[in-house]
Design an enzyme around this catalytic site. Structure first.
Site, PDB file in Angstrom:
ATOM      1  N   LYS A 209       0.839  -1.196   0.000  1.00 16.44           N
ATOM      2  CA  LYS A 209       0.000   0.000   0.000  1.00 16.44           C
ATOM      3  C   LYS A 209       0.880   1.255   0.000  1.00 16.44           C
ATOM      4  CE  LYS A 209      -4.517   1.201   1.452  1.00 16.44           C
ATOM      5  NZ  LYS A 209      -5.711   0.877   2.180  1.00 16.44           N
TER       6      LYS A 209
ATOM      7  N   LYS B 127     -10.095 -10.199  -6.088  1.00 17.06           N
ATOM      8  CA  LYS B 127     -11.023  -9.048  -6.065  1.00 17.06           C
ATOM      9  C   LYS B 127     -10.321  -7.796  -6.553  1.00 17.06           C
ATOM     10  CE  LYS B 127     -12.076  -9.371  -1.703  1.00 17.06           C
ATOM     11  NZ  LYS B 127     -11.748 -10.728  -1.284  1.00 17.06           N
TER      12      LYS B 127
ATOM     13  N   LYS C 112      -3.774 -13.958 -11.716  1.00 14.25           N
ATOM     14  CA  LYS C 112      -4.317 -14.584 -10.519  1.00 14.25           C
ATOM     15  C   LYS C 112      -5.718 -14.024 -10.235  1.00 14.25           C
ATOM     16  CE  LYS C 112      -3.727 -14.931  -5.592  1.00 14.25           C
ATOM     17  NZ  LYS C 112      -3.394 -14.302  -4.370  1.00 14.25           N
TER      18      LYS C 112
HETATM   19  P1  ADP Z   1      -8.619 -11.585  -2.932  1.00 15.22           P
HETATM   20  O1  ADP Z   1      -7.263 -11.635  -3.605  1.00 15.22           O
HETATM   21  O2  ADP Z   1      -9.704 -11.795  -3.917  1.00 15.22           O
HETATM   22  O3  ADP Z   1      -8.816 -10.331  -2.096  1.00 15.22           O
HETATM   23  P2  ADP Z   1      -8.192 -12.894  -0.430  1.00 15.22           P
HETATM   24  O4  ADP Z   1      -6.853 -12.253  -0.316  1.00 15.22           O
HETATM   25  O5  ADP Z   1      -9.280 -12.443   0.494  1.00 15.22           O
HETATM   26  O6  ADP Z   1      -8.689 -12.815  -1.947  1.00 15.22           O
HETATM   27  O7  ADP Z   1      -7.993 -14.461  -0.293  1.00 15.22           O
HETATM   28  C1  ADP Z   1      -8.490 -15.282   0.750  1.00 15.22           C
HETATM   29  C2  ADP Z   1      -7.836 -16.645   0.639  1.00 15.22           C
HETATM   30  O8  ADP Z   1      -8.034 -17.215  -0.668  1.00 15.22           O
HETATM   31  C3  ADP Z   1      -6.318 -16.595   0.854  1.00 15.22           C
HETATM   32  O9  ADP Z   1      -5.944 -17.712   1.640  1.00 15.22           O
HETATM   33  C4  ADP Z   1      -5.742 -16.695  -0.530  1.00 15.22           C
HETATM   34  O10 ADP Z   1      -4.501 -17.333  -0.520  1.00 15.22           O
HETATM   35  C5  ADP Z   1      -6.785 -17.530  -1.272  1.00 15.22           C
HETATM   36  N1  ADP Z   1      -6.832 -17.103  -2.688  1.00 15.22           N
HETATM   37  C6  ADP Z   1      -7.356 -15.946  -3.150  1.00 15.22           C
HETATM   38  N2  ADP Z   1      -7.246 -15.869  -4.491  1.00 15.22           N
HETATM   39  C7  ADP Z   1      -6.644 -17.017  -4.888  1.00 15.22           C
HETATM   40  C8  ADP Z   1      -6.257 -17.539  -6.170  1.00 15.22           C
HETATM   41  N3  ADP Z   1      -6.488 -16.866  -7.290  1.00 15.22           N
HETATM   42  N4  ADP Z   1      -5.648 -18.738  -6.203  1.00 15.22           N
HETATM   43  C9  ADP Z   1      -5.419 -19.426  -5.070  1.00 15.22           C
HETATM   44  N5  ADP Z   1      -5.768 -18.990  -3.840  1.00 15.22           N
HETATM   45  C10 ADP Z   1      -6.364 -17.801  -3.732  1.00 15.22           C
END
Ligand code: ADP
Ligand code: TRP
Length: 355
Positions: free
Chosen positions: A130, A212, A209
């Site tokens: 950030k 969100k 990847k």
């Molecule tokens: P985002 O990137 O959408 O904000 P989060 O960071 O809230 O998602 O992810 C929550 C959990 O899901 C974490 O343990 C993260 O490692 C897993 N995760 C999120 N996106 C992926 C992805 N594209 N592939 C594998 N694991 C993921």
């Protein structure tokens, strides 16, 4: 440990932030593993994956640094509980609760904060990223890894299933627990991360990847029509219809492979290698594969949605169990560092708490 000592019980714990509805990346990268780690139901055989106990929580205190709308946060927390239960989290086998229902964790965070070097937090990626983008960060984001350490230590967790991006935070947790134990005696259990098998990153609709933050997600329980539209819009290369293609590394194939039965996956890989297909066909196959993969979960979700009282009851029972455990650990920590008068400093010292 003597050679004939019984193996130490494993307690799995993980948290997931309710910052949006769960997408395929969250499910295949995290939630599916939580479900696999739940202890087997009594009477059925234990999967080799399973832990002896499992604690899973919805990390609403963490989400407060991004979700600033109270009604939205309330909705997201409830929806996260419904989604997790629908996807197979079983309250008979795992403790499911909401992070903020266990206030002991906030007090434990403070105790840990007093042994946290600033430099350690400055190196943590959530804050660093950030800052490097020139965005203002609050102390909540800066100290996030300390709250996460308290989340883990409060329950004497031994194994923390997480994605690659969270491993740094488990290291911080181990660091802080080690420092506290060094200063005050053997208070905390040192946890180990457990990476999702293969550590695969689920690709998003643009091939990056799924996240969100990249606006490339497909939500698990998205309305089928909207979900189909998103799938049909997944980006592909400009390979001509007739040309063969290596399925390896193709994000559309990778998504299909996550959900299709083995025989269909093989057949699709052969089709890629032979050529003579269009990506539209693959997308239609993906629509069908995802619909049937999540059909049971959708059914369970509809039933749970119709009964919010049941879901809140499960969360209340989970919170009671989680609080009892966290209170025990907090009291151990308070006594050890001198916050409880008239009690021995650390009755558990020397019991060997490292996992
Ligand atoms: P985002 O990137 O959408 O904000 P989060 O960071 O809230 O998602 O992810 C929550 C959990 O899901 C974490 O343990 C993260 O490692 C897993 N995760 C999120 N996106 C992926 C992805 N594209 N592939 C594998 N694991 C993921
Ligand atoms: N920080 C984790 C994430 O963003 C969520 C989380 C909070 C967590 N506390 C935890 C994960 C404790 C494991 C253990 O994905």
């Amino acid at each position: 440990m003597p050679a004939d000592a019984p193996p130490r019980p494993t307690r799995a714990l993980s948290g997931i932030q309710p910052t949006g509805r769960f997408h395929w990346g969250n499910y295949f990268g995290a939630i599916r593993q939580y479900i696999d780690l739940q202890p087997a139901a009594t009477g059925s055989s234990t999967s080799h994956q399973a832990a002896d106990e499992a604690y899973y929580f919805i990390a609403d205190l963490h989400a407060l640094t991004t979700v600033r709308e109270p009604s939205r946060l309330r909705e997201l927390v409830h929806a996260a509980a419904v989604d997790l239960l629908a996807l197979g989290l079983d309250p008979e086998r795992a403790v499911l609760f909401v992070q903020s229902d266990v206030p002991e964790v906030a007090e434990l965070t403070w105790l840990l904060m007093t042994v946290t070097p600033m430099g350690l937090l400055e190196r943590c990626h959530a804050y660093k990223d950030k800052k490097s983008r020139g965005l203002p960060a609050d102390a909540g984001l800066f100290t996030y890894p300390v709250l996460m350490a308290a989340d883990i230590l409060a329950y004497d967790a031994t194994v923390v299933p997480v994605g690659e991006d969270q491993v740094q935070h488990i290291e911080v947790c181990r660091d802080l627990a080690g420092t506290f134990n060094h200063l005050y005696g053997d208070v905390f259990t040192l946890p180990k991360p457990r990476l999702v098998e293969g550590g695969a990153k689920v690709p998003g609709t643009d091939g990056q990847k799924m996240s969100k933050s990249y606006d490339n997600t497909i939500e698990v329980f998205e309305e089928p029509g909207a979900q189909k539209k998103k799938i049909m819009r997944i980006t592909t290369d400009s390979r001509p219809m007739g040309q063969p293609k290596d399925p390896e590394g193709d994000h559309l194939f990778d998504l299909f492979a996550l959900m299709a039965p083995e025989a269909d996956r093989q057949a699709m890989a052969d089709l890629y290698r032979r050529g003579g297909f269009g990506y539209g066909e693959v997308k239609k196959a993906l629509v069908e594969a995802s619909a049937s993969y999540f059909a049971d979960a959708r059914g369970r979700r509809a039933a749970l949605e119709a009964d919010p009282g049941q879901v809140e009851g499960i969360l209340a029972a989970g919170a009671a169990r989680a609080r009892a455990k966290a209170a025990e650990v907090l009291s151990r920590a308070r006594r050890a560092c001198g916050l409880s008068r008239g009690e021995p400093a650390n009755p558990k010292a020397g019991k060997g708490r490292s996992a």
